[in-house]
Motif scaffolding. Structure first.
Motif, PDB file in Angstrom:
ATOM      1  N   LEU A 226       0.859  -1.182   0.000  1.00 10.67           N
ATOM      2  CA  LEU A 226       0.000   0.000   0.000  1.00 10.67           C
ATOM      3  C   LEU A 226       0.893   1.229   0.000  1.00 10.67           C
ATOM      4  O   LEU A 226       1.743   1.388   0.862  1.00 10.67           O
ATOM      5  N   GLN A 227       0.660   2.117  -0.980  1.00 13.41           N
ATOM      6  CA  GLN A 227       1.561   3.260  -1.136  1.00 13.41           C
ATOM      7  C   GLN A 227       0.880   4.607  -1.032  1.00 13.41           C
ATOM      8  O   GLN A 227       1.549   5.640  -1.048  1.00 13.41           O
ATOM      9  N   GLY A 228      -0.445   4.640  -0.946  1.00 11.80           N
ATOM     10  CA  GLY A 228      -1.126   5.926  -0.886  1.00 11.80           C
ATOM     11  C   GLY A 228      -2.526   5.787  -0.331  1.00 11.80           C
ATOM     12  O   GLY A 228      -3.134   4.711  -0.371  1.00 11.80           O
ATOM     13  N   LEU A 229      -3.048   6.894   0.195  1.00 10.69           N
ATOM     14  CA  LEU A 229      -4.361   6.924   0.811  1.00 10.69           C
ATOM     15  C   LEU A 229      -5.294   7.805  -0.013  1.00 10.69           C
ATOM     16  O   LEU A 229      -4.999   8.988  -0.244  1.00 10.69           O
ATOM     17  N   GLY A 230      -6.402   7.235  -0.458  1.00 10.20           N
ATOM     18  CA  GLY A 230      -7.404   7.985  -1.199  1.00 10.20           C
ATOM     19  C   GLY A 230      -8.511   8.445  -0.272  1.00 10.20           C
ATOM     20  O   GLY A 230      -9.225   7.628   0.305  1.00 10.20           O
ATOM     21  N   PRO A 257       1.652   9.238   0.405  1.00 11.02           N
ATOM     22  CA  PRO A 257       0.973  10.210  -0.446  1.00 11.02           C
ATOM     23  C   PRO A 257      -0.541  10.164  -0.219  1.00 11.02           C
ATOM     24  O   PRO A 257      -1.120   9.099  -0.001  1.00 11.02           O
ATOM     25  N   ILE A 258      -1.165  11.325  -0.280  1.00 12.61           N
ATOM     26  CA  ILE A 258      -2.602  11.444  -0.086  1.00 12.61           C
ATOM     27  C   ILE A 258      -3.231  12.004  -1.356  1.00 12.61           C
ATOM     28  O   ILE A 258      -2.749  12.983  -1.933  1.00 12.61           O
ATOM     29  N   PRO A 300       3.080  17.954   3.765  1.00 11.93           N
ATOM     30  CA  PRO A 300       4.412  17.964   3.144  1.00 11.93           C
ATOM     31  C   PRO A 300       4.287  17.708   1.644  1.00 11.93           C
ATOM     32  O   PRO A 300       3.442  16.923   1.206  1.00 11.93           O
ATOM     33  N   ARG A 301       5.103  18.349   0.869  1.00 10.21           N
ATOM     34  CA  ARG A 301       4.967  18.277  -0.590  1.00 10.21           C
ATOM     35  C   ARG A 301       4.992  16.833  -1.088  1.00 10.21           C
ATOM     36  O   ARG A 301       4.267  16.479  -2.025  1.00 10.21           O
ATOM     37  N   ALA A 302       5.817  15.985  -0.468  1.00 10.87           N
ATOM     38  CA  ALA A 302       5.918  14.599  -0.916  1.00 10.87           C
ATOM     39  C   ALA A 302       4.616  13.832  -0.713  1.00 10.87           C
ATOM     40  O   ALA A 302       4.411  12.783  -1.323  1.00 10.87           O
ATOM     41  N   GLN A 303       3.727  14.328   0.151  1.00 13.74           N
ATOM     42  CA  GLN A 303       2.461  13.649   0.408  1.00 13.74           C
ATOM     43  C   GLN A 303       1.304  14.240  -0.391  1.00 13.74           C
ATOM     44  O   GLN A 303       0.183  13.731  -0.332  1.00 13.74           O
ATOM     45  N   GLN A 304       1.540  15.289  -1.146  1.00 18.92           N
ATOM     46  CA  GLN A 304       0.503  15.905  -1.976  1.00 18.92           C
ATOM     47  C   GLN A 304       0.492  15.194  -3.334  1.00 18.92           C
ATOM     48  O   GLN A 304       1.145  15.616  -4.273  1.00 18.92           O
ATOM     49  N   PHE A 305      -0.288  14.118  -3.431  1.00 22.23           N
ATOM     50  CA  PHE A 305      -0.250  13.324  -4.649  1.00 22.23           C
ATOM     51  C   PHE A 305      -1.088  13.933  -5.762  1.00 22.23           C
ATOM     52  O   PHE A 305      -0.620  14.123  -6.882  1.00 22.23           O
ATOM     53  N   ALA A 306      -2.349  14.213  -5.478  1.00 20.66           N
ATOM     54  CA  ALA A 306      -3.248  14.812  -6.464  1.00 20.66           C
ATOM     55  C   ALA A 306      -4.503  15.266  -5.750  1.00 20.66           C
ATOM     56  O   ALA A 306      -4.820  14.815  -4.634  1.00 20.66           O
ATOM     57  N   PHE A 307      -5.232  16.166  -6.412  1.00 22.77           N
ATOM     58  CA  PHE A 307      -6.468  16.722  -5.860  1.00 22.77           C
ATOM     59  C   PHE A 307      -7.517  16.638  -6.962  1.00 22.77           C
ATOM     60  O   PHE A 307      -7.443  17.356  -7.960  1.00 22.77           O
TER      61      PHE A 307
END
Length: 354
Positions: A226-230, A257-258, A300-307
């Motif tokens: 698991l690499q990201g949270l939606g 990443p979120i 943190p920028r590294a956790q801002q995946f997409a919006f």
């Protein structure tokens, strides 16, 4: 959130004609395109037929850098003709459009509790396993190198947060087991894609948010890729101030990443005695949406995946489909004519930290 309510786009001109309130409300002034001001790729849901709508395409080009197929990459569509005849016509078309427009593609979704039961009904044991693994290998493998990321498992938690959903997948592998297996198969099929667990109402139902965080912790502890949270963020206007930001901070604790993955914010409430005006409802909506945008921008920028918003124009929304639509709801950033709504202004303000 449900497959039957996300219907195909009706004729844009007919929808615009029915949207009798659109021209009566003032357009917020000086709202910039959302793509350049978003702290991460700004996305929208897409239906294949929208590619034929030049107004939608122009609006997307100005505001969007990532696409999520709303329905046509789901198992219900792909397996409409059975396991042995997968249907990729519309998902292929969306993938080709994204590539031609220089937009990223987010895959949605491989495994969902609400789909696949009929296609797998005659299978058991090893045959079920081969079909489960084979479906993920086929779909994720087909779009390897074309998708940036996948919602591997969608909505595994009960609405009230009391536990995990029972479904045909959990009946075979267990509640956590089917999720772990799906992520492992997705990783094998596409080693480069970022793999997400996607869920809704974590912000607004405390028990569900807590259950989501516990599930993430369990999965990571057993080595799940698991690499990201939606965070779908299907918001409503009566969420208490501060709750959205507080959950965003809790979710960020894992360092993953979120993806704000399906944002909309309905003006509807279930209270029949709610006599607030449209303007009052829009003010409440703007506060909730701006809070979400600020919370995302503070990561943190590294956790801002997409919006991602779950549609661009109000009339594209699943809230505005069917015979219950009264033409008043404004759940998305643009009206039926592509003009910015108060929600677009709230996003711009939130991204700017205001």
């Amino acid at each position: 959130m449900t497959p039957t309510r996300r219907t195909l786009l009706a004729a844009p001109l007919a929808l615009a004609a029915c949207d009798r309130f659109a021209s009566a409300e003032p357009t917020p002034p000086n709202v910039p395109p959302l793509k350049p001001i978003s702290p991460a790729p700004f996305g929208t849901a897409i239906k294949a037929l929208q590619i034929d709508d030049p107004d939608w395409v122009a609006l997307a080009r100005a505001n969007v850098s990532q696409l999520t197929p709303e329905w046509e990459m789901k198992m219900e569509y792909i397996l409409a003709n059975g396991l042995d005849r997968p249907n990729f016509d519309r998902s292929d078309r969306i993938a080709a459009f994204a590539q031609a427009e220089g937009m990223a593609l987010h895959g949605h979704t491989l495994i969902w509790y609400s789909q696949g039961k009929e296609a797998f009904a005659s299978l058991s044991g090893a045959a079920f396993d081969r079909a489960f693994d084979g479906y993920i290998a086929t779909v994720a493998g087909r779009y390897r190198g074309k998708v940036r990321s996948w919602d591997v498992v969608n909505e595994p938690i009960l609405d009230d947060g009391s536990g995990m959903r029972d479904c045909h997948w959990s009946a075979r592998y267990g509640h956590d087991g089917y999720i772990l297996r799906a992520f492992e198969q997705a990783r094998a099929a596409d080693p480069e894609a970022v793999l997400f667990l996607n869920e809704y109402n974590q912000e607004s139902v405390p028990a569900k948010g807590a259950q989501f965080l516990k599930l993430v912790e369990r999965l990571l502890k057993v080595g799940c890729p698991l690499q990201g949270l939606g965070l779908q963020s299907h918001l409503w206007i009566d969420i208490q101030p501060g709750v959205i930001a507080a959950f965003m901070r809790e979710a960020a604790q894992f360092g993953l990443p979120i993806h704000v993955s399906e944002l909309d914010c309905t003006l509807r409430t279930e209270d029949r005695l709610d006599f607030r005006s449209q303007a009052e409802r829009l003010t409440a909506q703007s506060a909730r949406v701006a809070e979400l945008a600020r919370a995302f921008a503070a990561l943190p920028r590294a956790q801002q995946f997409a919006f991602t918003v779950w549609g661009l124009r109000d009339t594209d929304s699943w809230y505005r489909q069917g015979d219950k639509d009264d033409g008043k709801d404004e759940p998305l950033p643009f009206d039926s004519f592509g003009r910015p709504n108060p929600m677009a202004a709230a996003l711009a303000a939130g991204f700017g930290g205001q």
